[in-house]
Design a protein around this motif. Structure first.
Motif, PDB file in Angstrom:
ATOM      1  N   CYS A  21      36.081  41.797  19.838  1.00 17.06           N
ATOM      2  CA  CYS A  21      35.358  42.850  18.785  1.00 17.06           C
ATOM      3  C   CYS A  21      33.951  42.939  18.982  1.00 17.06           C
ATOM      4  CB  CYS A  21      35.780  41.924  17.325  1.00 17.06           C
ATOM      5  SG  CYS A  21      34.477  42.622  16.101  1.00 17.06           S
ATOM      6  N   CYS A  24      32.013  40.553  16.047  1.00 16.99           N
ATOM      7  CA  CYS A  24      32.045  39.222  15.964  1.00 16.99           C
ATOM      8  C   CYS A  24      32.736  38.282  17.061  1.00 16.99           C
ATOM      9  CB  CYS A  24      32.700  38.746  14.516  1.00 16.99           C
ATOM     10  SG  CYS A  24      34.737  39.179  14.704  1.00 16.99           S
ATOM     11  N   ASN A  26      35.675  38.289  17.802  1.00 19.35           N
ATOM     12  CA  ASN A  26      37.247  37.809  17.550  1.00 19.35           C
ATOM     13  C   ASN A  26      38.162  38.637  18.573  1.00 19.35           C
ATOM     14  OD1 ASN A  26      39.602  36.984  16.036  1.00 19.35           O
ATOM     15  ND2 ASN A  26      39.306  39.077  15.211  1.00 19.35           N
ATOM     16  N   CYS A  56      39.295  44.691  13.351  1.00 12.74           N
ATOM     17  CA  CYS A  56      39.214  43.274  13.935  1.00 12.74           C
ATOM     18  C   CYS A  56      39.932  42.503  12.636  1.00 12.74           C
ATOM     19  CB  CYS A  56      37.999  42.979  14.082  1.00 12.74           C
ATOM     20  SG  CYS A  56      37.489  41.394  14.007  1.00 12.74           S
ATOM     21  N   CYS A  59      36.242  40.415  11.045  1.00 12.71           N
ATOM     22  CA  CYS A  59      34.987  41.241  10.218  1.00 12.71           C
ATOM     23  C   CYS A  59      35.608  42.501   9.721  1.00 12.71           C
ATOM     24  CB  CYS A  59      34.035  41.156  11.188  1.00 12.71           C
ATOM     25  SG  CYS A  59      34.227  42.120  12.491  1.00 12.71           S
ATOM     26  N   LYS A  61      36.020  45.078  11.332  1.00 15.06           N
ATOM     27  CA  LYS A  61      35.122  46.311  12.083  1.00 15.06           C
ATOM     28  C   LYS A  61      36.453  47.110  12.806  1.00 15.06           C
ATOM     29  CE  LYS A  61      32.319  48.198  15.333  1.00 15.06           C
ATOM     30  NZ  LYS A  61      31.312  48.936  15.115  1.00 15.06           N
TER      31      LYS A  61
END
Ligand SMILES: [Zn+2]
Length: 214
Positions: A21, A24, A26, A56, A59, A61
């Motif tokens: 991501c 973040c 992730n 994501c 977060c 996204k």
């Protein structure tokens, strides 16, 4: 008014890994597909685009289309867009094609019925005719009308001639459909005698457009 345009539909996919991501860091994502389609009156006609996307898991996204790594994008598209969710997008097109075929079949049916009715007339048969093709002394603009078999004989028929004429053959069709031809005074004057050969040649030249029988 015809309402048309494009709409889109989200198809949920499986969980994917293999990307990071940008917000973040992730590496867990859920995938989805964005199916755009052209619709007429909200009936989907044809898909216009198929886009892969992922979100994501941490977060939320969203990455869509070109923002996805290429191999991942290809895998997601392959997994999500199958016949099951794409085929319904052709519903309108399929309906429309079926309608065109049905109209074609009923038109052919009418043609072949007309041929056999002209060959063996029965009392009450209603003929949609182009009077101008039968006689050039007829009105060349309001040339369509209705004739009705009054009596059948060995070698021909006696026909009642409708007193009304129309600028389109659909005018004759409508008069038959709405029962105007059964009203008193629709057929007037002396009947005319037509031989079987004359009927056949009027059918051949499309002076006889269609025949209906109850
Ligand atoms: Zn994130």
């Amino acid at each position: 008014m015809i309402i048309f345009g494009t709409k889109s539909k989200v198809v949920q996919g499986h969980h994917v890994q293999g990307a990071e991501c940008p917000d973040c860091g992730n590496r867990q994502f859920s995938s989805f597909g964005l199916l755009k389609y052209f619709h007429i009156f909200w009936i989907p006609f044809i898909p216009t685009s198929r886009e892969a996307g992922m979100q994501c898991a941490h977060c939320k996204k969203m990455l869509v289309g070109k923002e996805l790594p290429k191999p991942l994008k290809r895998d997601i598209k392959k997994a999500i867009f199958n016949g099951k969710n794409t085929a319904p997008m052709f519903a309108g097109l399929i309906l429309f094609s079926a309608l065109v075929v049905m109209i074609g079949i009923s038109g052919e049916q009418r043609e072949s019925n007309t041929d056999s009715y002209v060959e063996s007339p029965e009392i009450g048969d209603l003929y949609v005719v182009n009077f101008y093709k039968i006689s050039e002394s007829a009105n060349s603009e309001y040339k369509y009308g209705v004739m009705r078999v009054r009596q059948t004989f060995e070698d021909g028929v006696e026909m009642d001639i409708g007193g009304y004429s129309y600028n389109r053959s659909s005018g004759s069709d409508r008069a038959i459909r709405k029962g105007e031809v059964s009203e008193s005074g629709y057929f007037e004057g002396e009947p005319v005698y037509l031989t079987g050969d004359q009927l056949a040649s009027f059918r051949e030249s499309r002076a006889i457009l269609s025949v209906s029988r109850d």
